[in-house]
Write a protein that holds these residues in place. Structure first.
Motif, short mmCIF file in Angstrom:
data_model
loop_
_atom_site.label_atom_id
_atom_site.label_comp_id
_atom_site.label_asym_id
_atom_site.label_seq_id
_atom_site.Cartn_x
_atom_site.Cartn_y
_atom_site.Cartn_z
N GLU A 160 -5.20 1.51 5.21
CA GLU A 160 -4.28 2.34 4.44
C GLU A 160 -3.11 1.63 3.58
N ILE A 161 -2.46 0.66 4.58
CA ILE A 161 -1.59 -0.01 4.07
C ILE A 161 -1.90 -1.00 2.92
N ALA A 162 -3.02 -1.75 3.07
CA ALA A 162 -3.73 -2.59 2.39
C ALA A 162 -3.80 -2.13 0.97
N GLU A 163 -4.49 -0.62 1.11
CA GLU A 163 -5.02 0.25 -0.04
C GLU A 163 -3.68 0.35 -1.02
N MET A 164 -2.63 0.76 -0.25
CA MET A 164 -1.40 1.49 -0.77
C MET A 164 -0.57 0.14 -1.63
N LEU A 165 -0.64 -1.12 -1.11
CA LEU A 165 -0.19 -2.05 -1.46
C LEU A 165 -0.88 -3.07 -2.56
N LYS A 166 -2.28 -2.82 -2.33
CA LYS A 166 -3.28 -3.57 -2.98
C LYS A 166 -3.06 -5.05 -2.60
N ILE A 167 -3.28 -5.08 -1.29
CA ILE A 167 -3.14 -6.55 -0.63
C ILE A 167 -4.27 -6.46 0.32
N PRO A 168 -4.92 -7.77 0.72
CA PRO A 168 -5.97 -7.75 1.86
C PRO A 168 -5.22 -7.34 2.93
N VAL A 169 -6.27 -6.85 4.06
CA VAL A 169 -5.89 -6.60 5.33
C VAL A 169 -5.23 -7.49 6.39
N GLY A 170 -5.66 -8.77 5.63
CA GLY A 170 -5.36 -9.86 6.75
C GLY A 170 -3.84 -10.03 6.44
N THR A 171 -3.41 -9.96 5.09
CA THR A 171 -1.97 -10.06 4.51
C THR A 171 -1.13 -9.20 5.24
N VAL A 172 -1.76 -7.80 5.36
CA VAL A 172 -0.85 -6.78 6.04
C VAL A 172 -0.61 -7.16 7.46
N LYS A 173 -1.77 -7.72 8.09
CA LYS A 173 -1.65 -8.20 9.69
C LYS A 173 -0.29 -9.42 9.81
N SER A 174 -0.55 -10.18 8.60
CA SER A 174 0.31 -11.44 8.73
C SER A 174 1.83 -10.77 8.55
N ARG A 175 1.96 -10.13 7.53
CA ARG A 175 3.22 -9.67 7.34
C ARG A 175 3.80 -8.53 8.30
N LEU A 176 3.11 -7.77 9.10
CA LEU A 176 3.49 -7.02 10.25
C LEU A 176 3.97 -8.05 11.24
N PHE A 177 3.21 -9.20 11.78
CA PHE A 177 3.68 -10.03 12.50
C PHE A 177 4.90 -10.57 12.34
N LEU A 178 5.37 -11.03 11.21
CA LEU A 178 6.41 -11.70 10.87
C LEU A 178 7.53 -10.51 10.50
N ALA A 179 7.31 -9.54 10.13
CA ALA A 179 8.50 -8.40 10.29
C ALA A 179 8.88 -8.15 11.67
N ARG A 180 7.73 -7.98 12.67
CA ARG A 180 8.33 -7.58 13.99
C ARG A 180 8.84 -9.11 14.50
N THR A 181 8.52 -10.10 13.97
CA THR A 181 9.08 -11.33 14.82
C THR A 181 10.53 -11.39 14.36
N GLU A 190 -8.87 -13.23 11.63
CA GLU A 190 -8.18 -11.95 11.93
C GLU A 190 -8.26 -11.55 13.42
N SER A 191 -9.08 -12.11 14.13
CA SER A 191 -9.02 -11.78 15.64
C SER A 191 -7.76 -12.55 16.31
N GLU A 192 -7.58 -13.69 15.71
CA GLU A 192 -6.27 -14.33 16.03
C GLU A 192 -4.82 -13.41 15.92
N LEU A 193 -5.09 -12.98 14.56
CA LEU A 193 -3.79 -12.12 14.18
C LEU A 193 -3.74 -10.96 15.13
N ASP A 194 -4.95 -10.15 15.19
CA ASP A 194 -4.96 -8.97 16.19
C ASP A 194 -4.40 -9.40 17.57
N ALA A 195 -4.80 -10.48 18.02
CA ALA A 195 -4.42 -10.81 19.53
C ALA A 195 -2.72 -11.05 19.50
#
Lengths: 208, 149
Positions: free
Chosen positions: A171-192, B15-20
């Motif tokens: 949903e976030i990827a669709e909302m921001l028009k970015i790939p899911v992988g980028t959403v995950k990267s950004r989430l990780f960085l934001a939390r960190t 993706e799996s690394e990121l998920d982890a």
């Protein structure tokens, strides 16, 4: 047996809620003010919180929340139902926040993953880091709010949408028009980043 | 943008690394912390203003819908009538001149005629000349008859 009945009851309730929400959306599409009032009741507090954290201003957040609902009301007949109505509403709000940021050219302070002294972030496995065991007091909440405010908008929106609004990666990827992988990267960085910003508070207890 | 570089670094991960990474206890703790943030208090005055604006817009769009309902058949009928008139009423046949050949031919004829007249000079036509000569002959005969008497 009781457990199974409980699950069945829950599923029925979920289905009823979904059909209620669909009926509400249909009425909103026909620009029924009463239905729209109920829609506002459902999302106002969450949306206002999201916008306030994005803009870092109570006054502007209140105005933008109102504007977001007005735009939603005007364009409800164009809502195709492909995305979640909440994601759609938050996308309207996010676009307003971005427009406002561009208008006033007040770019948020970009902070990396280092703390203010330029030290590397603390290791995630650091034993001092146990926020889930801490008392969620007002002071900590203020620090969290402040830390969220120092993040770049790109990280902030992902963090708020995922961790606060329970939006899925897709949903976030669709909302921001970015790939899911980028959403995950950004989430990780934001939390960190958040973890890094709260580290001094945790190291010095509540004396900071 | 500082975080862009960090995002780029993260992009190298699968993706799996990121998920982890995202499922580590520290990240989950932050998730919980953010989830527990307070909702924004509702400002009733603003809410009331929002309701007013929504009502105004709803009335306006309702009025527009009603007008559309009334005017759309009328406009449709008008358009149909106009179309019928255009199709049924015969239009005046227009003369299309593809090139100036006809005009040129007329002009040439006129020019030739005028040149011919210039060559002939101003004079009498054959019939007039004949009538004139007949009249002259008649006069001469009459004169001779008078002389004879």
């Amino acid at each position: 047996m009781e457990l199974r009945l409980g699950a069945y009851d829950l599923s029925l309730r979920q289905r009823a809620n979904a059909s209620d929400e669909q009926a509400l959306i249909d009425r909103c599409r026909r620009q029924d003010p009463e239905a729209f009032g109920r829609f506002v009741d459902l999302y106002e507090a969450r949306l206002a919180g999201f916008i306030r954290r994005m803009t870092r201003s109570h006054e502007e957040a209140a105005d933008l929340t109102q504007e977001a609902f007005i735009r939603a009301f005007q364009s409800f007949n164009r809502f195709d139902g492909r995305s979640n109505v909440k994601t759609w509403l938050f996308r309207i709000a996010y676009n307003l926040c971005i427009d406002r940021a561009r208008r006033i050219e007040r770019a948020p302070v970009e902070l990396g993953l280092q703390n203010e002294e330029g030290e590397e972030w603390i290791e995630p496995m650091d034993e001092r880091w146990r926020p889930d065991t801490m008392v969620m007091d007002v002071e900590l909440m203020d620090r969290v709010e402040h830390a969220i405010g120092t993040m770049s908008e790109k990280l902030r929106v992902v963090l708020l949408m995922h961790d606060r609004e329970d939006a899925s990666y897709e949903e976030i990827a669709e909302m921001l028009k970015i790939p899911v992988g980028t959403v995950k990267s950004r989430l990780f960085l934001a939390r960190t980043h958040l973890q890094n910003m709260l580290a001094p508070y945790l190291e010095g207890g509540k004396s900071l | 943008m500082k975080h862009e570089k960090e995002v780029d670094e993260m992009q190298g991960r699968t993706e799996s690394e990121l998920d982890a990474l995202l499922e580590s206890s520290e990240q989950i703790s932050i998730h919980r912390l953010v989830a527990s943030l307070k909702d924004e208090p509702i400002d009733l005055a603003r809410r009331s203003r929002l309701n007013e604006r929504v009502l105004q817009m709803a009335h306006r769009s309702e009025r527009r819908r009603k007008l559309f309902r009334i005017w759309s058949p009328t406009l449709g009928l008008g358009a149909a009538a106009a179309l019928t008139l255009v199709l049924i009423v015969p239009r005046q046949a227009s003369v299309t001149v593809t090139n100036g050949a006809q005009e040129a031919a007329i002009a040439t004829t006129l020019k030739d005629d005028s040149v011919a007249k210039d060559v002939e000079g101003a004079g009498v036509i054959d019939m007039d000349a004949e009538q004139e000569s007949n009249a002259e002959a008649f006069t001469k005969n009459a004169d001779r008859a008078d002389d004879g008497q």
